[in-house]
Design a protein around this motif. Structure first.
Motif, PDB file in Angstrom:
ATOM      1  N   SER A 140       0.067  10.306   0.984  1.00  0.00           N
ATOM      2  CA  SER A 140       0.224   9.070   0.697  1.00  0.00           C
ATOM      3  C   SER A 140      -0.509   7.926   1.656  1.00  0.00           C
ATOM      4  O   SER A 140      -0.951   6.922   1.570  1.00  0.00           O
ATOM      5  CB  SER A 140       1.561   8.572   0.695  1.00  0.00           C
ATOM      6  OG  SER A 140       2.402   9.371  -0.429  1.00  0.00           O
ATOM      7  N   THR A 141      -0.385   8.458   3.065  1.00  0.00           N
ATOM      8  CA  THR A 141      -1.164   7.789   4.109  1.00  0.00           C
ATOM      9  C   THR A 141      -2.542   7.716   3.827  1.00  0.00           C
ATOM     10  O   THR A 141      -3.472   6.655   3.876  1.00  0.00           O
ATOM     11  CB  THR A 141      -0.886   8.561   5.204  1.00  0.00           C
ATOM     12  OG1 THR A 141       0.562   8.385   5.696  1.00  0.00           O
ATOM     13  CG2 THR A 141      -1.662   7.621   6.527  1.00  0.00           C
ATOM     14  N   ILE A 200      -4.385   7.598   0.814  1.00  0.00           N
ATOM     15  CA  ILE A 200      -4.532   7.051  -0.352  1.00  0.00           C
ATOM     16  C   ILE A 200      -4.454   5.537   0.286  1.00  0.00           C
ATOM     17  O   ILE A 200      -5.374   4.660  -0.069  1.00  0.00           O
ATOM     18  CB  ILE A 200      -3.368   7.132  -1.252  1.00  0.00           C
ATOM     19  CG1 ILE A 200      -3.766   8.663  -1.912  1.00  0.00           C
ATOM     20  CG2 ILE A 200      -3.588   6.082  -2.512  1.00  0.00           C
ATOM     21  CD1 ILE A 200      -2.743   9.033  -2.813  1.00  0.00           C
ATOM     22  N   CYS A 201      -3.240   5.163   0.949  1.00  0.00           N
ATOM     23  CA  CYS A 201      -3.207   3.825   1.505  1.00  0.00           C
ATOM     24  C   CYS A 201      -4.373   3.274   2.280  1.00  0.00           C
ATOM     25  O   CYS A 201      -4.879   2.208   2.209  1.00  0.00           O
ATOM     26  CB  CYS A 201      -1.828   3.744   2.137  1.00  0.00           C
ATOM     27  SG  CYS A 201      -0.338   3.984   0.984  1.00  0.00           S
ATOM     28  N   LEU A 208      -7.449   2.415   0.613  1.00  0.00           N
ATOM     29  CA  LEU A 208      -7.344   1.224  -0.043  1.00  0.00           C
ATOM     30  C   LEU A 208      -7.417   0.039   0.720  1.00  0.00           C
ATOM     31  O   LEU A 208      -7.990  -1.052   0.495  1.00  0.00           O
ATOM     32  CB  LEU A 208      -6.131   1.095  -1.006  1.00  0.00           C
ATOM     33  CG  LEU A 208      -5.875   2.131  -2.083  1.00  0.00           C
ATOM     34  CD1 LEU A 208      -4.438   2.232  -2.797  1.00  0.00           C
ATOM     35  CD2 LEU A 208      -6.840   1.973  -3.166  1.00  0.00           C
ATOM     36  N   VAL A 209      -6.735   0.029   1.933  1.00  0.00           N
ATOM     37  CA  VAL A 209      -6.779  -1.195   2.686  1.00  0.00           C
ATOM     38  C   VAL A 209      -7.894  -1.384   3.623  1.00  0.00           C
ATOM     39  O   VAL A 209      -8.128  -2.395   4.125  1.00  0.00           O
ATOM     40  CB  VAL A 209      -5.287  -1.290   3.308  1.00  0.00           C
ATOM     41  CG1 VAL A 209      -4.180  -1.247   2.387  1.00  0.00           C
ATOM     42  CG2 VAL A 209      -5.316  -0.135   4.406  1.00  0.00           C
ATOM     43  N   SER A 235      -9.181  10.070  -1.531  1.00  0.00           N
ATOM     44  CA  SER A 235      -8.191   9.603  -2.052  1.00  0.00           C
ATOM     45  C   SER A 235      -7.752  10.206  -3.500  1.00  0.00           C
ATOM     46  O   SER A 235      -6.391  10.565  -3.808  1.00  0.00           O
ATOM     47  CB  SER A 235      -8.323   8.058  -2.047  1.00  0.00           C
ATOM     48  OG  SER A 235      -9.197   7.604  -3.046  1.00  0.00           O
ATOM     49  N   VAL A 267      -4.128  -0.309  11.108  1.00  0.00           N
ATOM     50  CA  VAL A 267      -2.869  -0.444  10.238  1.00  0.00           C
ATOM     51  C   VAL A 267      -1.685  -0.805  11.370  1.00  0.00           C
ATOM     52  O   VAL A 267      -0.751  -1.601  11.115  1.00  0.00           O
ATOM     53  CB  VAL A 267      -2.691   0.491   9.378  1.00  0.00           C
ATOM     54  CG1 VAL A 267      -1.191   0.309   8.636  1.00  0.00           C
ATOM     55  CG2 VAL A 267      -3.543   0.417   8.275  1.00  0.00           C
TER      56      VAL A 267
END
Length: 314
Positions: free
Chosen positions: A43-44, A46-47, A50-51, A64, A304
């Motif tokens: 999940s990390t 993928i996030c 994206l960001v 991803s 992040v």
């Protein structure tokens, strides 16, 4: 293909490790920890992809996708397995078994093809670095990813109904912890040679062709690396591909070893642990393999968290 008209669409019993109660307790704790790490790590990835604009590149786009597949792998099997390990009930509904079989066949096929796409991406990055962004443009990346997903799903749409349509004479006990195709075929009471033959035939474009493409791509990469005169250049080229090579080795070694085993009891037990390896351990390791030596991903994580990227170099 011979079929028996049985309508035993009842719950299946996933025997799993029920003959080893003490092992079940240990596996519950270990699997729970690995599942948490797999979900968190993927999940990390993928996030962050994206960001962070730094990660808006073909390599991280495909990474991803791989993380999403790993999430599907673990989520389609491990929660049910944890429930069965924790309590006395070892059942899974007929619909749940169908969904699990469909997910396994889909994700397995998609990942085989996606890994070959990622190998091609690394080939272009190492062998044609000046033309990398021109060749691997966003439209091509989307087309390659879509091809991988659609191919895997199409394979599952064909094989899942055929596997579940095999007559089972109301046999419900599956000697596995997931509804995997070989385990379901094993409890059939009719001739399954046509289904197995079709599965073997489809394995050529789904498994063998992608593996061949990976080997060819890395053959060209190895030749290109050997032509680099500076040690620093060779090290950089190797670092570009080492993570993907490790992931490919983990995935294919487990798959090939498992499906080359004979059908005796000992090999069935080995098959359970190997399935556990590639549907839980491999998805857990993949994010760490790709991030441990990757400054871009670690830099995105620091950003992040609100810290300066330069802290990575201290």
């Amino acid at each position: 293909m011979e079929r028996i008209n049985d309508s035993c669409e009842e719950d299946f019993i996933l025997l799993g490790f029920s003959d080893r109660p003490k092992l079940e307790t240990v596996l519950f704790v270990v699997n729970l920890v690995f599942y948490f790490l797999a979900v968190t790590g993927n999940s990390t990835i993928i996030c962050l992809s994206l960001v962070d604009p730094v990660l808006h590149t073909p390599m991280y786009f495909f990474l991803s996708n791989l993380s999403l597949l790993d999430l599907c792998y673990t989520t389609s099997s491990i929660p049910q397995m944890l429930v069965n390990l924790w309590g006395p009930r070892k059942t899974i509904t007929y619909v749940g078994c169908v969904i699990q079989l469909f997910a396994f066949l889909s994700v397995g096929g998609i990942e085989c093809i996606l890994l070959s796409v990622m190998a091609y991406d690394r080939f272009v990055a190492v062998c044609k670095p000046l033309h990398y962004m021109t060749i691997m443009h966003p439209q091509l990346c989307l087309q390659l990813a879509a091809f991988a997903w659609l191919s895997g799903i199409a394979n599952s749409i064909l094989m899942s109904p055929l596997t579940m349509s095999l007559g089972r004479c109301c046999r419900r006990g599956i000697n596995h912890f997931v509804c995997e195709m070989p385990a379901i075929i094993r409890i059939s009471c009719v001739d399954s040679s046509r289904v197995e033959g079709l599965a073997f035939f489809l394995a050529i474009p789904i498994v063998l062709v992608p593996l061949t493409m990976i080997l060819v791509s890395y053959g060209y990469i190895a030749a290109a690396v050997l032509r680099i005169k500076s040690a620093a250049g060779r090290r950089k080229a190797f670092n570009t591909c080492s993570s993907h090579m490790a992931v490919v080795s983990l995935f294919y070694s487990a798959i090939i070893y498992m499906y080359m085993q004979p059908g005796n009891v000992a090999s069935q037990d080995q098959g359970k642990f190997l399935t556990l390896f590639y549907c839980l351990v491999t998805p857990t390791l993949n994010p760490f393999i790709y991030t441990l030596r990757n400054k871009d991903v670690k830099g995105a994580m620091w950003k992040v968290l609100g810290k300066d990227r330069s802290l990575l170099d201290t």
